[in-house]
Design a protein around this motif. Structure first.
Motif, PDB file in Angstrom:
ATOM      1  N   PRO A 130       0.835  -1.210   0.000  1.00  0.00           N
ATOM      2  CA  PRO A 130       0.000   0.000   0.000  1.00  0.00           C
ATOM      3  C   PRO A 130       0.866   1.256   0.000  1.00  0.00           C
ATOM      4  O   PRO A 130       1.903   1.309   0.663  1.00  0.00           O
ATOM      5  CB  PRO A 130      -0.798  -0.129   1.298  1.00  0.00           C
ATOM      6  CG  PRO A 130      -0.814  -1.594   1.598  1.00  0.00           C
ATOM      7  CD  PRO A 130       0.513  -2.113   1.114  1.00  0.00           C
ATOM      8  N   ALA A 131       0.434   2.260  -0.767  1.00  0.00           N
ATOM      9  CA  ALA A 131       1.264   3.455  -0.905  1.00  0.00           C
ATOM     10  C   ALA A 131       0.407   4.689  -1.144  1.00  0.00           C
ATOM     11  O   ALA A 131      -0.656   4.612  -1.782  1.00  0.00           O
ATOM     12  CB  ALA A 131       2.245   3.286  -2.062  1.00  0.00           C
ATOM     13  N   LYS A 132       0.869   5.803  -0.624  1.00  0.00           N
ATOM     14  CA  LYS A 132       0.320   7.103  -1.006  1.00  0.00           C
ATOM     15  C   LYS A 132       1.193   7.663  -2.129  1.00  0.00           C
ATOM     16  O   LYS A 132       2.420   7.509  -2.108  1.00  0.00           O
ATOM     17  CB  LYS A 132       0.310   8.060   0.188  1.00  0.00           C
ATOM     18  CG  LYS A 132      -0.684   7.673   1.275  1.00  0.00           C
ATOM     19  CD  LYS A 132      -0.700   8.707   2.400  1.00  0.00           C
ATOM     20  CE  LYS A 132      -1.729   8.348   3.462  1.00  0.00           C
ATOM     21  NZ  LYS A 132      -1.750   9.358   4.560  1.00  0.00           N
ATOM     22  N   LEU A 133       0.559   8.329  -3.081  1.00  0.00           N
ATOM     23  CA  LEU A 133       1.276   8.849  -4.231  1.00  0.00           C
ATOM     24  C   LEU A 133       1.354  10.370  -4.141  1.00  0.00           C
ATOM     25  O   LEU A 133       0.334  11.045  -3.956  1.00  0.00           O
ATOM     26  CB  LEU A 133       0.568   8.428  -5.528  1.00  0.00           C
ATOM     27  CG  LEU A 133       1.108   8.998  -6.851  1.00  0.00           C
ATOM     28  CD1 LEU A 133       2.579   8.685  -7.031  1.00  0.00           C
ATOM     29  CD2 LEU A 133       0.289   8.451  -8.019  1.00  0.00           C
ATOM     30  N   PHE A 134       2.570  10.895  -4.286  1.00  0.00           N
ATOM     31  CA  PHE A 134       2.807  12.338  -4.273  1.00  0.00           C
ATOM     32  C   PHE A 134       3.501  12.731  -5.583  1.00  0.00           C
ATOM     33  O   PHE A 134       4.278  11.954  -6.146  1.00  0.00           O
ATOM     34  CB  PHE A 134       3.689  12.736  -3.086  1.00  0.00           C
ATOM     35  CG  PHE A 134       3.093  12.428  -1.738  1.00  0.00           C
ATOM     36  CD1 PHE A 134       2.401  13.410  -1.034  1.00  0.00           C
ATOM     37  CD2 PHE A 134       3.206  11.165  -1.191  1.00  0.00           C
ATOM     38  CE1 PHE A 134       1.837  13.125   0.216  1.00  0.00           C
ATOM     39  CE2 PHE A 134       2.651  10.866   0.052  1.00  0.00           C
ATOM     40  CZ  PHE A 134       1.964  11.850   0.753  1.00  0.00           C
ATOM     41  N   ALA A 135       3.232  13.948  -6.056  1.00  0.00           N
ATOM     42  CA  ALA A 135       3.847  14.444  -7.280  1.00  0.00           C
ATOM     43  C   ALA A 135       4.331  15.872  -7.061  1.00  0.00           C
ATOM     44  O   ALA A 135       3.709  16.654  -6.336  1.00  0.00           O
ATOM     45  CB  ALA A 135       2.866  14.403  -8.442  1.00  0.00           C
ATOM     46  N   GLY A 136       5.437  16.204  -7.703  1.00  0.00           N
ATOM     47  CA  GLY A 136       5.954  17.565  -7.624  1.00  0.00           C
ATOM     48  C   GLY A 136       6.871  17.850  -8.800  1.00  0.00           C
ATOM     49  O   GLY A 136       7.331  16.936  -9.488  1.00  0.00           O
ATOM     50  N   SER A 137       7.135  19.114  -9.033  1.00  0.00           N
ATOM     51  CA  SER A 137       8.016  19.532 -10.122  1.00  0.00           C
ATOM     52  C   SER A 137       8.886  20.680  -9.629  1.00  0.00           C
ATOM     53  O   SER A 137       8.474  21.467  -8.770  1.00  0.00           O
ATOM     54  CB  SER A 137       7.209  19.998 -11.339  1.00  0.00           C
ATOM     55  OG  SER A 137       6.338  18.985 -11.799  1.00  0.00           O
ATOM     56  N   ILE A 138      10.099  20.761 -10.188  1.00  0.00           N
ATOM     57  CA  ILE A 138      11.008  21.836  -9.828  1.00  0.00           C
ATOM     58  C   ILE A 138      11.716  22.308 -11.089  1.00  0.00           C
ATOM     59  O   ILE A 138      12.019  21.507 -11.980  1.00  0.00           O
ATOM     60  CB  ILE A 138      12.030  21.361  -8.767  1.00  0.00           C
ATOM     61  CG1 ILE A 138      12.879  22.532  -8.265  1.00  0.00           C
ATOM     62  CG2 ILE A 138      12.889  20.227  -9.271  1.00  0.00           C
ATOM     63  CD1 ILE A 138      13.747  22.174  -7.059  1.00  0.00           C
ATOM     64  N   GLU A 139      11.959  23.613 -11.167  1.00  0.00           N
ATOM     65  CA  GLU A 139      12.695  24.174 -12.299  1.00  0.00           C
ATOM     66  C   GLU A 139      14.180  24.152 -11.962  1.00  0.00           C
ATOM     67  O   GLU A 139      14.616  24.821 -11.022  1.00  0.00           O
ATOM     68  CB  GLU A 139      12.229  25.607 -12.582  1.00  0.00           C
ATOM     69  CG  GLU A 139      10.733  25.729 -12.859  1.00  0.00           C
ATOM     70  CD  GLU A 139      10.292  24.908 -14.041  1.00  0.00           C
ATOM     71  OE1 GLU A 139      10.729  25.224 -15.162  1.00  0.00           O
ATOM     72  OE2 GLU A 139       9.532  23.941 -13.856  1.00  0.00           O
ATOM     73  N   THR A 140      14.950  23.386 -12.700  1.00  0.00           N
ATOM     74  CA  THR A 140      16.387  23.280 -12.446  1.00  0.00           C
ATOM     75  C   THR A 140      17.119  24.456 -13.097  1.00  0.00           C
ATOM     76  O   THR A 140      16.585  25.130 -13.966  1.00  0.00           O
ATOM     77  CB  THR A 140      16.945  21.976 -13.013  1.00  0.00           C
ATOM     78  OG1 THR A 140      16.801  21.999 -14.441  1.00  0.00           O
ATOM     79  CG2 THR A 140      16.195  20.781 -12.459  1.00  0.00           C
ATOM     80  N   GLU A 141      18.338  24.670 -12.698  1.00  0.00           N
ATOM     81  CA  GLU A 141      19.148  25.729 -13.288  1.00  0.00           C
ATOM     82  C   GLU A 141      20.380  25.122 -13.957  1.00  0.00           C
ATOM     83  O   GLU A 141      21.123  24.369 -13.334  1.00  0.00           O
ATOM     84  CB  GLU A 141      19.608  26.719 -12.207  1.00  0.00           C
ATOM     85  CG  GLU A 141      18.503  27.643 -11.726  1.00  0.00           C
ATOM     86  CD  GLU A 141      19.060  28.774 -10.869  1.00  0.00           C
ATOM     87  OE1 GLU A 141      20.214  29.179 -11.123  1.00  0.00           O
ATOM     88  OE2 GLU A 141      18.364  29.225  -9.966  1.00  0.00           O
ATOM     89  N   LYS A 142      20.567  25.439 -15.222  1.00  0.00           N
ATOM     90  CA  LYS A 142      21.785  25.099 -15.955  1.00  0.00           C
ATOM     91  C   LYS A 142      22.086  23.600 -15.939  1.00  0.00           C
ATOM     92  O   LYS A 142      23.241  23.181 -15.869  1.00  0.00           O
ATOM     93  CB  LYS A 142      22.972  25.884 -15.391  1.00  0.00           C
ATOM     94  CG  LYS A 142      22.786  27.390 -15.511  1.00  0.00           C
ATOM     95  CD  LYS A 142      23.991  28.150 -15.003  1.00  0.00           C
ATOM     96  CE  LYS A 142      23.785  29.657 -15.154  1.00  0.00           C
ATOM     97  NZ  LYS A 142      24.923  30.432 -14.645  1.00  0.00           N
TER      98      LYS A 142
END
Length: 452
Positions: A130-142
């Motif tokens: 069993p698992a909870k699902l999380f999502a995210g995004s980040i803007e990387t640099e160079k």
């Protein structure tokens, strides 16, 4: 209802020297050392009714014969239907040349690789928790850049596109990069009960640090370095899927502007960005039943240089006979053929038809009310992925490149303004890329409409 996630990774190394793939001289580039591990990484994802499996392989491309074989093996090992098995290559240019089966060492390794794949898929299914699902995004640099520069001729003033140049060509002045690359790193986290978290990363940048015509290290490149660094920092199982990197590299900048020159420094930097995303930008995904959709889209073949088919075959045969790049280029350039691979593409396209060789298998998968991913069987241009993501009905949409089978490059219309290696060698006519991006959007809308 809740999600379940299972994970397994197997390291799979050959017992004898084998050819490396990624630079068109596989038959003479045998590995002499193994630096970053070659791995098979599997994640089983279930909503307790429907189960899918996503698999990341440290190979350059998923050629058609491998795609069919690998899905059959995984289906047999897990009981999953083949259309719910999504296998992708990380596109390392220092990966094992599995298709060079004229070598006994490759035939032996292929048997071992298939066994390791079956075992990893079976163990991932057995590991479902069993698992909870999380999502995210980040803007990387160079951390990524478009592979092509604008260069101005010192004498004529003419501006042209030059690809993969790590310094100014003689007689030319560096102007700037054509466009910026999308710097988004997507991160999924399966927080499992009674087991380590599984963290899935999706980013776009060619693994080129360990590759080259004269390099002989078998390596997963920065992909392996990323996995090791993230797992050390976050105590998780890490898996990586390559994005729309058809025109994106990690190190294609002028030599004085490059921040990362080794796969390990680059992998660690990408892992640090993923760690920041895990700490700051993750949101729990609202549960929705897993839904999948698959289409086979037939695209028009690029026949613009069919008149050079015989010359293309002659130059390609010369390459296979000599592996002499200077000699082959001397034969190709007066004809308007830009490279050995361009010669092969001209010959191959002349024999292709839309019905037999223009079929692109596109997949779209809904993992939650705000989350989906799509798969493209080759090297999609960055701006096409942006077009798809901007018009997607989902808050977060990932794209897995080099997935399900392989159809090489798919450029955007804008790329034809300057021309490039990818434009010259694509299988498809201009406009196919935009058609594919828009088809993905329609597929995603249909999945979204199914949410009740």
């Amino acid at each position: 209802m809740q999600y379940q996630a299972g994970y397994c990774r197997r390291t799979s190394h050959p017992n004898a020297p084998i050819p490396l793939t990624g630079f068109s001289n596989e038959a003479v580039r045998l590995h002499t050392a193994i630096t970053e591990d070659i791995c098979i990484s599997c994640v089983a994802i279930s909503d307790c009714i429907t189960t899918i499996m996503v698999i990341s392989l440290d190979i350059c491309t998923l050629r058609d014969q491998f795609s069919t074989l690998f899905r059959e093996l995984v289906s047999k090992a897990t009981g999953l239907p083949e259309e719910r098995i999504f296998i992708a290559a990380t596109h390392t240019h220092s990966g094992p040349g599995l298709y060079c089966d004229q070598f006994e060492s490759v035939r032996e390794y292929m048997a071992k690789f298939c066994k390791d794949l079956e075992d990893a898929a079976r163990e991932a299914m057995a590991d479902l928790k069993p698992a909870k699902l999380f999502a995210g995004s980040i803007e990387t640099e160079k951390l990524n850049f478009v592979k092509h520069y604008k260069m101005r001729d010192r004498v004529t003033g003419e501006v042209s596109c030059i690809g993969d140049q790590y310094g100014t060509e003689v007689g030319k002045i560096y102007v700037d990069h054509m466009t910026k690359a999308d710097p988004t790193l997507h991160v999924l986290r399966f927080a499992r009960e009674g087991g380590k978290d599984v963290v899935l990363a999706n980013f776009r940048a060619h693994p080129h640090f360990t590759g080259g015509y004269d390099k002989h290290d078998l390596s997963s490149d920065y992909i392996g370095a990323f996995r090791m660094a993230l797992e050390a920092m976050y105590d998780c199982h890490a898996i990586y899927f390559q994005g729309a990197s058809g025109n994106i590299n990690s190190s294609s900048r002028m030599s004085g502007d490059r921040l990362y020159t080794t796969c390990r420094s680059y992998g660690a930097a990408l892992a640090a960005a993923a760690l920041e995303c895990l700490g700051r930008y993750m949101k729990e995904v609202t549960f929705a039943p897993i839904k999948t959709k698959q289409l086979k889209v037939y695209a028009e073949i690029n026949h613009t240089m069919d008149h050079l088919a015989a010359e293309g075959k002659r130059i390609w045969d010369l390459w296979l006979e000599t592996y002499d790049r200077e000699l082959c280029n001397k034969e190709a350039k007066p004809l308007g053929i830009t490279s050995v691979y361009h010669a092969w593409a001209i010959y191959a396209n002349s024999r292709r038809t839309k019905e037999a060789d223009g079929g692109l298998i596109l997949n779209a998968v809904m993992l939650g009310q705000e989350l989906a991913f799509v798969t493209y069987p080759g090297e999609l241009f960055d701006s096409l992925s942006v077009r798809m993501e901007d018009n997607s009905p989902f808050q977060t949409t990932l794209l897995f490149g080099y997935c399900y089978h392989h159809m090489f490059y798919l450029p955007s219309m804008a790329a034809y303004k300057y021309g490039s290696y990818e434009v010259c060698t694509t299988r498809f006519q201009p406009g196919t890329g935009e058609m594919v991006a828009d088809t993905f959007v329609e597929m995603l809308k249909e999945l979204k409409e199914d949410i009740t």
